[in-house]
Design an enzyme around this catalytic site. Structure first.
Site, PDB file in Angstrom:
ATOM      1  N   LYS A  28       0.833  -1.196   0.000  1.00  0.00           N
ATOM      2  CA  LYS A  28       0.000   0.000   0.000  1.00  0.00           C
ATOM      3  C   LYS A  28       0.873   1.255   0.000  1.00  0.00           C
ATOM      4  CE  LYS A  28      -3.712  -0.375   2.554  1.00  0.00           C
ATOM      5  NZ  LYS A  28      -4.352  -0.557   3.879  1.00  0.00           N
ATOM      6  N   ARG A  97      -3.037   3.353   8.491  1.00  0.00           N
ATOM      7  CA  ARG A  97      -3.443   2.202   7.681  1.00  0.00           C
ATOM      8  C   ARG A  97      -2.344   1.159   7.597  1.00  0.00           C
ATOM      9  NH1 ARG A  97      -4.580   4.841   2.081  1.00  0.00           N
ATOM     10  NH2 ARG A  97      -5.803   2.934   1.738  1.00  0.00           N
ATOM     11  N   GLY A 106      -8.348  -6.312   3.954  1.00  0.00           N
ATOM     12  CA  GLY A 106      -9.291  -6.339   5.063  1.00  0.00           C
ATOM     13  C   GLY A 106      -8.860  -7.166   6.269  1.00  0.00           C
ATOM     14  N   MET A 108      -6.168  -6.686   8.330  1.00  0.00           N
ATOM     15  CA  MET A 108      -5.660  -5.930   9.465  1.00  0.00           C
ATOM     16  C   MET A 108      -6.456  -4.642   9.563  1.00  0.00           C
ATOM     17  SD  MET A 108      -1.668  -6.569   9.173  1.00  0.00           S
ATOM     18  CE  MET A 108      -1.782  -6.033   7.519  1.00  0.00           C
ATOM     19  N   ARG A 341      -3.810  -1.666  -6.329  1.00  0.00           N
ATOM     20  CA  ARG A 341      -3.123  -2.959  -6.284  1.00  0.00           C
ATOM     21  C   ARG A 341      -3.598  -3.786  -7.471  1.00  0.00           C
ATOM     22  NH1 ARG A 341      -6.186  -3.914  -0.942  1.00  0.00           N
ATOM     23  NH2 ARG A 341      -8.295  -4.091  -1.712  1.00  0.00           N
ATOM     24  N   HIS A 456     -17.184  -7.939   0.427  1.00  0.00           N
ATOM     25  CA  HIS A 456     -16.181  -8.860   0.954  1.00  0.00           C
ATOM     26  C   HIS A 456     -16.389 -10.281   0.415  1.00  0.00           C
ATOM     27  CE1 HIS A 456     -14.614 -11.675   4.029  1.00  0.00           C
ATOM     28  NE2 HIS A 456     -13.575 -10.858   3.973  1.00  0.00           N
ATOM     29  N   ARG A 562      -3.684 -47.486 -13.429  1.00  0.00           N
ATOM     30  CA  ARG A 562      -3.733 -48.449 -12.311  1.00  0.00           C
ATOM     31  C   ARG A 562      -4.623 -49.597 -12.761  1.00  0.00           C
ATOM     32  NH1 ARG A 562      -5.177 -43.638 -10.598  1.00  0.00           N
ATOM     33  NH2 ARG A 562      -3.796 -42.459  -9.238  1.00  0.00           N
ATOM     34  N   ARG A 618       0.690 -49.847 -14.888  1.00  0.00           N
ATOM     35  CA  ARG A 618       1.282 -50.428 -13.688  1.00  0.00           C
ATOM     36  C   ARG A 618       0.595 -51.742 -13.371  1.00  0.00           C
ATOM     37  NH1 ARG A 618       0.419 -47.511  -8.080  1.00  0.00           N
ATOM     38  NH2 ARG A 618      -1.667 -48.406  -8.336  1.00  0.00           N
ATOM     39  N   GLU A 732       9.564 -46.016  -5.591  1.00  0.00           N
ATOM     40  CA  GLU A 732       8.714 -45.509  -4.518  1.00  0.00           C
ATOM     41  C   GLU A 732       9.175 -45.963  -3.143  1.00  0.00           C
ATOM     42  OE1 GLU A 732       4.714 -46.897  -5.399  1.00  0.00           O
ATOM     43  OE2 GLU A 732       5.529 -48.616  -6.464  1.00  0.00           O
ATOM     44  N   SER A 751       9.580 -44.250 -12.958  1.00  0.00           N
ATOM     45  CA  SER A 751       8.523 -43.303 -12.655  1.00  0.00           C
ATOM     46  C   SER A 751       8.445 -43.195 -11.135  1.00  0.00           C
ATOM     47  CB  SER A 751       7.194 -43.786 -13.230  1.00  0.00           C
ATOM     48  OG  SER A 751       6.166 -42.904 -12.845  1.00  0.00           O
ATOM     49  N   GLY A 753       6.949 -42.784  -7.853  1.00  0.00           N
ATOM     50  CA  GLY A 753       5.623 -42.795  -7.245  1.00  0.00           C
ATOM     51  C   GLY A 753       5.742 -42.016  -5.945  1.00  0.00           C
ATOM     52  N   THR A 754       5.543 -40.712  -6.049  1.00  0.00           N
ATOM     53  CA  THR A 754       5.890 -39.880  -4.894  1.00  0.00           C
ATOM     54  C   THR A 754       4.886 -39.977  -3.741  1.00  0.00           C
ATOM     55  OG1 THR A 754       4.950 -38.002  -6.078  1.00  0.00           O
ATOM     56  CG2 THR A 754       7.341 -38.230  -6.115  1.00  0.00           C
ATOM     57  N   ASP A 756       3.794 -42.952  -2.406  1.00  0.00           N
ATOM     58  CA  ASP A 756       4.421 -43.951  -1.541  1.00  0.00           C
ATOM     59  C   ASP A 756       5.824 -43.545  -1.129  1.00  0.00           C
ATOM     60  OD1 ASP A 756       2.851 -46.165  -0.683  1.00  0.00           O
ATOM     61  OD2 ASP A 756       2.565 -46.694  -2.796  1.00  0.00           O
ATOM     62  N   CYS A 819       4.619 -39.835 -11.018  1.00  0.00           N
ATOM     63  CA  CYS A 819       3.194 -40.091 -11.193  1.00  0.00           C
ATOM     64  C   CYS A 819       2.409 -39.971  -9.894  1.00  0.00           C
ATOM     65  CB  CYS A 819       2.966 -41.448 -11.837  1.00  0.00           C
ATOM     66  SG  CYS A 819       3.559 -42.808 -10.816  1.00  0.00           S
ATOM     67  N   TYR A 839       8.960 -35.924 -17.609  1.00  0.00           N
ATOM     68  CA  TYR A 839       7.541 -35.563 -17.560  1.00  0.00           C
ATOM     69  C   TYR A 839       6.990 -35.663 -16.143  1.00  0.00           C
ATOM     70  CZ  TYR A 839       6.491 -40.553 -17.196  1.00  0.00           C
ATOM     71  OH  TYR A 839       6.421 -41.836 -16.761  1.00  0.00           O
TER      72      TYR A 839
HETATM   73  P1  ADP Z   1      -7.675  -2.042   3.893  1.00  0.00           P
HETATM   74  O1  ADP Z   1      -6.279  -2.500   3.868  1.00  0.00           O
HETATM   75  O2  ADP Z   1      -8.552  -2.850   4.768  1.00  0.00           O
HETATM   76  O3  ADP Z   1      -8.248  -1.832   2.529  1.00  0.00           O
HETATM   77  P2  ADP Z   1      -7.291   0.800   4.072  1.00  0.00           P
HETATM   78  O4  ADP Z   1      -6.116   1.254   4.831  1.00  0.00           O
HETATM   79  O5  ADP Z   1      -7.195   0.799   2.607  1.00  0.00           O
HETATM   80  O6  ADP Z   1      -7.691  -0.628   4.624  1.00  0.00           O
HETATM   81  O7  ADP Z   1      -8.483   1.683   4.524  1.00  0.00           O
HETATM   82  C1  ADP Z   1      -9.796   1.346   4.251  1.00  0.00           C
HETATM   83  C2  ADP Z   1     -10.550   2.482   3.639  1.00  0.00           C
HETATM   84  O8  ADP Z   1     -10.532   3.628   4.460  1.00  0.00           O
HETATM   85  C3  ADP Z   1      -9.993   2.974   2.327  1.00  0.00           C
HETATM   86  O9  ADP Z   1     -10.472   2.217   1.276  1.00  0.00           O
HETATM   87  C4  ADP Z   1     -10.538   4.368   2.244  1.00  0.00           C
HETATM   88  O10 ADP Z   1     -11.844   4.347   1.730  1.00  0.00           O
HETATM   89  C5  ADP Z   1     -10.577   4.780   3.690  1.00  0.00           C
HETATM   90  N1  ADP Z   1      -9.427   5.634   3.976  1.00  0.00           N
HETATM   91  C6  ADP Z   1      -8.211   5.269   4.409  1.00  0.00           C
HETATM   92  N2  ADP Z   1      -7.416   6.353   4.519  1.00  0.00           N
HETATM   93  C7  ADP Z   1      -8.144   7.414   4.142  1.00  0.00           C
HETATM   94  C8  ADP Z   1      -7.875   8.797   4.010  1.00  0.00           C
HETATM   95  N3  ADP Z   1      -6.693   9.314   4.314  1.00  0.00           N
HETATM   96  N4  ADP Z   1      -8.874   9.585   3.585  1.00  0.00           N
HETATM   97  C9  ADP Z   1     -10.073   9.071   3.289  1.00  0.00           C
HETATM   98  N5  ADP Z   1     -10.397   7.781   3.373  1.00  0.00           N
HETATM   99  C10 ADP Z   1      -9.437   6.950   3.803  1.00  0.00           C
HETATM  100 MG    MG Z   2     -10.440  -2.752   3.332  1.00  0.00          MG
HETATM  101 MG    MG Z   3      -7.748  -0.595   1.248  1.00  0.00          MG
END
Ligand code: ADP
Ligand code: MG
Ligand code: MG
Length: 871
Positions: A28, A97, A106, A108, A341, A456, A562, A618, A732, A751, A753-754, A756, A819, A839
């Protein structure tokens, strides 16, 4: 001299050129810094490096100097933005973040709106003239901070919010006005105080420090750990922390927040896709607070921002040469990109996109081949509802991840995990959260009432290659009675439903599924892969139907037929039992004589199907007692007697394979005779002799193979003189690998036979290991991979490498393959490539996986690599 802590820089501003990549800044942070330098609209901020989090993990405290560096970075941010952190006039607000080197969406925690306090909220309300906005932000901060830093149960805040909405008689959060939200903040602060015995911290710098520390800690939360385990991410890499100036999607109806994909992550189509919510902040879109709007609608709502977003998506695709998944916020009409990403996508989309990008000149064929995850290919040929069947959809939703699945309805992730041990399940929920990850992993598919393509459930299901129908409005769940309604039909927990993530249909009952056996996009990419790979790919198949499927998937031969299933056939088993019960060799031979035509017919079918390609057969492997019933079910005294006589304490290490063949040579003689006759018949019929390879199992001593080769040659000469064939062995047992140079003179091929070989090298019986101590080993990190799924390179792999080189030292032209089930595992395939095998042979469905993985191994060896963008 080791550098002192004072020498270490833990913080880099987005505007600077950092000295490291994603390992240092996390995906990020790196993405934000690169976007900033590309000139895209990114809020100001800085990244605390993964070095700091690793130092924190080691000592449980901030590394020396980090506080000071944080203060300096804050001051730079204040200067750049012309605002002050903690001030009540135009306060600087930030988000904190998490962001590891490998994307863990999502998993952490992030905290938004840090820097607000009673006085700052009041100041913000005054200066913006928008109390609703100021107090909406403040209540979000108290909740997120309370949850993430102090571990207060989210339920308590949610409950207070819905109570207030109820009191005010409103349905949507956005219908609460400034004074309502001020009241909500009062209630949230009370919850905070009641839970912790102290007030919500009013000092911005104390908030920030605690938030950074909480992100460091969140690396070890249970769902992050589960995610890492499921995705093979090492726990030692730690996370970076990004501190980002807040921009506000909740500042009114000319503001919005959303997610956008530069192409359609489900189909791979070229148009941008996504969802947004007006007047919303953070993850409201993903959390499904309100029903989001499809991205196209942004064109009508905020046309300038939409145009800018489209061109940003374009620029990002060109920069990263891959489909991007972007989080954006629009504040008063101004666009900000908050994250980019590489997009998770379905297997079908991955193929489509790779092909399009090659056409567009964005990537080469090598890259196209490298960027597709081989293990996902199994999902391209998704099961789908048989088009010949008439099915009625009880309800429909968003087709969020393709494929169809049938299973018993469960309403919680825990129940999904429990019940899936017994039967396939479909997870049915209002929506899912990261806490449901184990349930999604256990289910065949997921159906939600809420959310869309970016929810999600949808994102995770696509990543896992499972069907998902999301946002099914006509679904209502009543957990208290353990039922749900789909349209007008009530379905109980445990009842069967079918979902079709390609069309969005939800059907009560089990619809008939079929698996398509080709996809034009798959064929294109695999043809490219074939041009790069040097490793051959064969399939394990026991019947003409399996062989035909394998051939359609591109198998270049059968690496393992087999023969035992041929003994289990309904009409055959009684004859097999007669053979086993026979009083003497004459009686035994008579029974075998009757089995021969069956075997011959089986082999003819496979030879016909595999015309022109090698077929490795075999000879009988399992111990004879497997063909007899349990002693209590025996039908005669003679049978009971034989069952007792054949009983072994440890059949896995008993009279199996060639040991059986040497003790009752007439069995192998019959099998070789059947092969010979089948080959002769096919040669006569087609004018082309099949490519026969006769394989003797479980050889430990060269002398065993010596004798069985004599038997084989003798029968072949007798039955089918002039018909070509190879005679070889499975390796094997560790002794066979070690003594490969003694064995090779009698073998035209090896061949491995991983399956066994893994059992015998590790001294682990698979049935007794998996799900028992092996599961515990994996969970506790004693070992990293299940050795039965991924070849144990250091141990079993060394035996494979040793056996190959010792065998070829006396016979350079020795053909060598594997195999075991490892033949379809990408990591094991890469190993086989490097070990110089000819192979791999795997199940028919994994043939495409193996073709691609073999090409990737060859490309990696040439130094062609591909790096995933963003995080
Ligand atoms: P995750 O890794 O779970 O996607 P993020 O760190 O991307 O978490 O944060 C989740 C959401 O929070 C982002 O998608 C964004 O919508 C909002 N967010 C994070 N930082 C900011 C910011 N500086 N200003 C506005 N929205 C933010
Ligand atoms: Mg998120
Ligand atoms: Mg995010």
């Amino acid at each position: 001299m080791t550098p002192t802590a004072l020498d270490t820089r833990y913080i880099y501003d987005f505007v600077e050129e950092p000295p490291g990549g994603r390992e240092l800044l996390g995906g990020k942070g790196l993405g934000l810094s690169e976007m900033m330098r590309l000139g895209l609209p990114v809020p100001r901020g800085f990244t605390v490096t993964t070095d700091a989090s690793r130092a924190y993990m080691e000592t449980g405290a901030f590394p020396a100097d980090l506080d000071e560096q944080l203060e300096d970075a804050l001051e730079r941010l204040e200067r750049a933005t012309g605002t002050r952190f903690g001030s009540s006039e135009k306060p600087l607000l930030v988000s904190v973040r998490s962001g590891a080197a490998i994307s863990m969406p999502g998993m952490m925690d992030s905290i938004l709106d840090l820097g607000l306090s009673d006085s700052a909220a009041e100041g913000m309300s005054r200066t913006t003239g928008n109390a609703q906005f100021a107090y909406d932000s403040y209540r979000r901060l108290i909740q997120m901070y309370g949850e993430v830093v102090e571990g207060i149960d989210a339920e308590r805040f949610e409950h207070a919010l819905s109570t207030l909405k109820h009191e005010r008689g409103v349905l949507e959060d956005t219908e609460l006005d400034g004074s309502d939200l001020r009241e909500l903040v009062r209630r949230y602060k009370r919850i905070y105080r009641d839970a912790l015995g102290h007030e919500f911290p009013q000092d911005a710098r104390a908030q920030l420090r605690a938030a950074v520390e909480a992100v460091f800690r969140s690396w070890e939360n249970p769902r992050a750990r589960t995610y890492r385990q499921l995705n093979d991410i090492p726990g030692s890499i730690g996370t970076a922390v990004n501190v980002v100036q807040m921009v506000f999607g909740n500042a009114g109806t000319r503001s919005a927040s959303g997610v956008a994909f530069s192409r359609d992550p489900a189909s791979g189509g070229r148009d941008p896709h996504g969802e947004f919510l007006l007047d919303a902040q953070g993850e409201d879109v993903v959390a499904g607070i309100r029903a989001p709007q499809p991205l196209e609608r942004l064109q009508d709502e905020l046309p300038a921002a939409y145009t800018e977003l489209k061109s940003a998506l374009n620029a990002l695709e060109r920069r990263y040469r891959d489909v991007q998944d972007v989080e954006f916020t629009i504040e008063e009409g101004a666009l900000f990109i908050l994250q980019t990403r590489s997009a998770k996508r379905t297997a079908a989309a991955a193929l489509r996109i790779a092909i399009d990008m090659v056409d567009e000149g964005l990537i080469s064929r090598e890259e196209a081949v490298l960027r597709i995850d081989p293990s996902m290919l199994e999902h391209v040929l998704h099961p789908m509802i048989d088009t010949r069947a008439t099915v009625t959809a009880a309800a429909t939703g968003v087709p969020a991840s393709p494929g169809a699945a049938v299973g018993a309805v469960v309403f919680t992730a825990d129940e999904a995990a429990r019940r899936s041990v017994r039967e396939p399940v479909i997870l049915v929920r209002f929506d899912t959260t990261p806490d449901d990850i184990h349930g999604l992993a256990a289910a065949q598919g997921v159906l939600t009432a809420h959310g869309g393509m970016a929810s999600h459930a949808a994102v995770v299901a696509r990543g896992m290659g499972k069907p998902c129908v999301a946002g099914c409005d006509a679904l209502q769940i009543d957990e208290s009675t353990g039922t749900c309604t789909l349209g007008s039909v009530t379905v109980r927990e445990g009842e069967t439903i079918t979902i079709d993530g390609s069309t969005g249909r939800a059907i009560v009952g089990a619809a008939p599924l079929v698996v398509p056996d080709s996809s034009p996009d798959l064929d294109i990419v695999l043809a490219w892969a074939d041009a790069f790979r040097t490793l051959g790919v064969r399939a394990n198949a026991d019947t003409p139907a399996d062989a035909a499927r394998a051939r359609a998937f591109g198998a270049e031969g059968i690496g393992l037929v087999r023969t035992e299933h041929m003994f289990f056939g309904e009409e055959r088993l009684p004859v097999v039992q007669e053979m086993i019960l026979a009083a003497d060799e004459t009686a035994r031979r008579a029974a075998l004589e009757r089995l021969l035509p069956f075997q011959q017919a089986d082999f003819e079918g496979i030879f016909d199907t595999m015309r022109g390609l090698p077929v490795t057969i075999r000879l009988l492997d399992p111990p004879l007692h497997e063909f007899l019933p349990a002693e209590t079910d025996a039908t005669s005294e003679r049978m009971r007697e034989r069952i007792r006589a054949l009983r072994e304490t440890n059949p896995m290490l008993g009279t199996r394979g060639c040991r059986l063949g040497l003790q009752w040579p007439e069995i192998y003689e019959m099998q070789v005779r059947a092969i010979a006759r089948a080959a002769k018949a096919v040669a006569a019929r087609t004018g082309e002799p099949p490519r026969v390879e006769i394989m003797h199992p479980l050889i430990a001593y060269a002398e065993e193979l010596h004798r069985l080769r004599d038997l084989t040659e003798h029968v072949m000469d007798d039955e089918a003189p002039g018909v070509p064939y190879l005679c070889g062995t499975m390796i094997e047992l560790p002794r066979a690998a070690l003594r490969a140079a003694d064995i090779a003179p009698y073998a035209d091929f090896f061949s491995f036979g991983t399956n066994d070989l893994t059992q015998t090298a590790l001294g682990m019986s698979r049935d007794d290991a998996e799900g028992k101590f092996l599961a515990a080993y994996l969970e506790r990190g004693v070992i990293e991979h299940d050795p039965f799924a991924t070849l144990d390179r250091e141990g079993v792999g060394e035996l494979v490498a040793l056996g190959t080189s010792r065998g070829r030292s006396v016979k350079p032209e020795l053909e060598v393959g594997i195999c075991g089930e490892h033949g379809g595992d990408p990591d094991s395939i890469a190993f086989c490539h490097h070990a110089g095998l000819d192979y791999v042979s795997c199940s028919p469905f994994r043939v495409p996986v193996a073709r691609l993985a073999a090409a990737q191994a060859a490309l990696a060896e040439r130094g062609t690599t591909y790096e995933v963008a963003g995080g």
